[in-house]
Design a protein around this motif. Structure first.
Motif, mmCIF file in Angstrom:
data_model
loop_
_atom_site.group_PDB
_atom_site.id
_atom_site.type_symbol
_atom_site.label_atom_id
_atom_site.label_comp_id
_atom_site.label_asym_id
_atom_site.label_seq_id
_atom_site.Cartn_x
_atom_site.Cartn_y
_atom_site.Cartn_z
ATOM 1 N N ASN A 117 0.860 -1.181 0.000
ATOM 2 C CA ASN A 117 0.000 0.000 0.000
ATOM 3 C C ASN A 117 0.895 1.228 0.000
ATOM 4 O O ASN A 117 1.639 1.456 0.950
ATOM 5 C CB ASN A 117 -0.902 -0.019 1.236
ATOM 6 C CG ASN A 117 -1.834 1.171 1.316
ATOM 7 O OD1 ASN A 117 -1.753 2.105 0.512
ATOM 8 N ND2 ASN A 117 -2.728 1.167 2.294
ATOM 9 N N GLY A 133 0.360 3.281 3.062
ATOM 10 C CA GLY A 133 0.324 2.570 4.333
ATOM 11 C C GLY A 133 1.547 2.828 5.188
ATOM 12 O O GLY A 133 2.241 3.844 5.052
ATOM 13 N N GLN A 191 4.410 -1.695 4.425
ATOM 14 C CA GLN A 191 3.424 -1.771 3.341
ATOM 15 C C GLN A 191 3.882 -0.943 2.139
ATOM 16 O O GLN A 191 3.665 -1.338 0.992
ATOM 17 C CB GLN A 191 2.070 -1.291 3.848
ATOM 18 C CG GLN A 191 1.459 -2.219 4.885
ATOM 19 C CD GLN A 191 0.303 -1.587 5.637
ATOM 20 O OE1 GLN A 191 0.212 -0.367 5.764
ATOM 21 N NE2 GLN A 191 -0.601 -2.419 6.138
ATOM 22 N N ARG A 192 4.530 0.176 2.389
ATOM 23 C CA ARG A 192 5.043 1.009 1.296
ATOM 24 C C ARG A 192 6.231 0.333 0.615
ATOM 25 O O ARG A 192 6.396 0.449 -0.597
ATOM 26 C CB ARG A 192 5.427 2.390 1.821
ATOM 27 C CG ARG A 192 4.230 3.198 2.309
ATOM 28 C CD ARG A 192 4.602 4.624 2.673
ATOM 29 N NE ARG A 192 3.468 5.300 3.288
ATOM 30 C CZ ARG A 192 3.251 6.611 3.240
ATOM 31 N NH1 ARG A 192 4.107 7.393 2.605
ATOM 32 N NH2 ARG A 192 2.204 7.144 3.837
ATOM 33 N N SER A 226 4.850 -2.124 -1.694
ATOM 34 C CA SER A 226 4.293 -1.446 -2.864
ATOM 35 C C SER A 226 5.379 -1.071 -3.859
ATOM 36 O O SER A 226 5.209 -1.227 -5.080
ATOM 37 C CB SER A 226 3.530 -0.196 -2.428
ATOM 38 O OG SER A 226 3.010 0.502 -3.538
#
Length: 350
Positions: A132, A135, A139-140, A143
């Motif tokens: 994300n 996020g 999470q990044r 991504s």
């Protein structure tokens, strides 16, 4: 003050965008040979700041792009050390194509010496895919790998080992994705020429809309030839595990006509494709006389747990006959933990 803060935020956003574009820009640059080490800035709204280290090595001649990632779990040291050595050993003048290295994917987990989760945000990178971009820092990171690393890869290799509490039999594995037969067949070929004795395939059961969760499963979902190595165990650097990882990478590069000569002739691998997982139902203290690589018979008691007073609270039985791929090898055990993974070969799974 408000104007200065606004300008700072804009500059940070521009720097982040530029840093992420440098991956593609470096790969698109026609100049060869070249090696570039990039620090892709990653920060979140929780105040976590860091970067994703990416090394791009472009050989003299054009060819495939082979991506190698280690350190998805920061306590898995043999893959990290093997990747460090590979980055130093590869002779750029003898390389055809491009190597993309991520030597430590979860730096927060690595530098804080924590298995599985990044303590900065409590997220396991190998459960966060596709990630994300808005996020938390993990999470990044997922991504960035999904959007900027996987798409440029022809082959995507995710290197792991037994984590801090795990004993493990070295193996190489891939997903049997029947909707992508060409990529699956290539992953099988690379696995079988890697030099690993055990080649394991897993069923691929998710739809394209479901989150992949695991990193190399995300690459499979995105249509790439993807596979994973497991070599090493118990939160230590075993030299033999490092050597085995490097041999596997070099053999795959030979198979792809990217680099060098085969390290040694490869023997016919032992294929495994049917895995079951023995789980714990209790929290307690774990005991077992077995090791990874042992063969157990269906119904055999493979371990037990006691409470803090030494009173037996649970026994663990093998639900099938098979070889132990990996198992818990330290005393603490919690409800839901994987006690061990048993594997065998089933022709019906082909």
């Amino acid at each position: 003050m408000l104007r200065v803060t606004t300008i700072t935020i804009i500059l940070l956003s521009v720097q982040m965008l530029f840093a992420q574009k440098t991956i593609e820009e470096t790969l698109e640059d026609t100049y060869r040979p070249v090696k570039k080490n990039l620090r892709i800035k990653v920060e979140d709204t929780l105040g976590n700041n860091g970067f994703l280290p990416v090394s791009i090595v472009k050989g003299k001649k054009e060819g495939p792009t082979f991506t190698i990632v280690a350190g998805v779990h920061g306590f898995e040291y043999p893959p990290i050390i093997a990747t460090q050595q590979l980055m130093q050993e590869i002779n750029i003048d003898s390389l055809n194509g491009t190597l993309v290295f991520i030597p430590i994917a979860s730096r927060g987990s690595f530098y804080n010496r924590t298995p599985f989760k990044n303590p900065e945000d409590g997220v396991n990178l190998n459960g966060a895919f596709p990630g994300n971009k808005d996020g938390s820092i993990t999470q990044r990171t997922a991504s960035i790998i999904t959007k900027h690393i996987i798409p440029v890869s022809d082959v995507f290799l995710d290197i792991h080992c037994g984590d801090a509490p795990e004993d493990l039999l070295p193996f190489i594995c891939y997903y049997n994705n029947k909707s992508k037969p060409e990529q699956t067949q290539r992953a099988k070929e690379l696995s079988e020429t890697s030099g690993f004795q055990y080649v394991v395939s897993y069923p691929y059961t998710i739809s394209h809309e479901e989150p992949a969760k695991y990193m190399f499963k995300q690459a499979v979902q995105d249509g790439k030839t993807a596979l994973s190595i497991e070599s090493g165990k118990l939160g230590n650097v075993q030299e033999e595990a490092v050597v085995l990882i490097k041999k596997g990478v070099y053999n795959m590069l030979v198979e792809m006509k990217m680099y060098g000569k085969r390290v040694e002739p490869t023997k016919a691998p032992i294929r495994l494709n049917d895995q079951v997982y023995i789980k714990s139902n209790k929290q307690g203290i774990f005991y077992s006389s077995y090791n990874a690589g042992d063969t157990v018979q269906k119904g055999a008691i493979v371990g037990h747990a006691t409470d803090e007073f030494g009173v037996l609270i649970e026994e663990y039985k093998a639900s099938k006959t098979g070889i132990i791929l990996y198992m818990l090898a330290t005393p603490p055990i919690n409800k839901g933990d994987t006690v061990m993974c048993l594997s065998s070969f089933n022709p019906e799974n082909e």
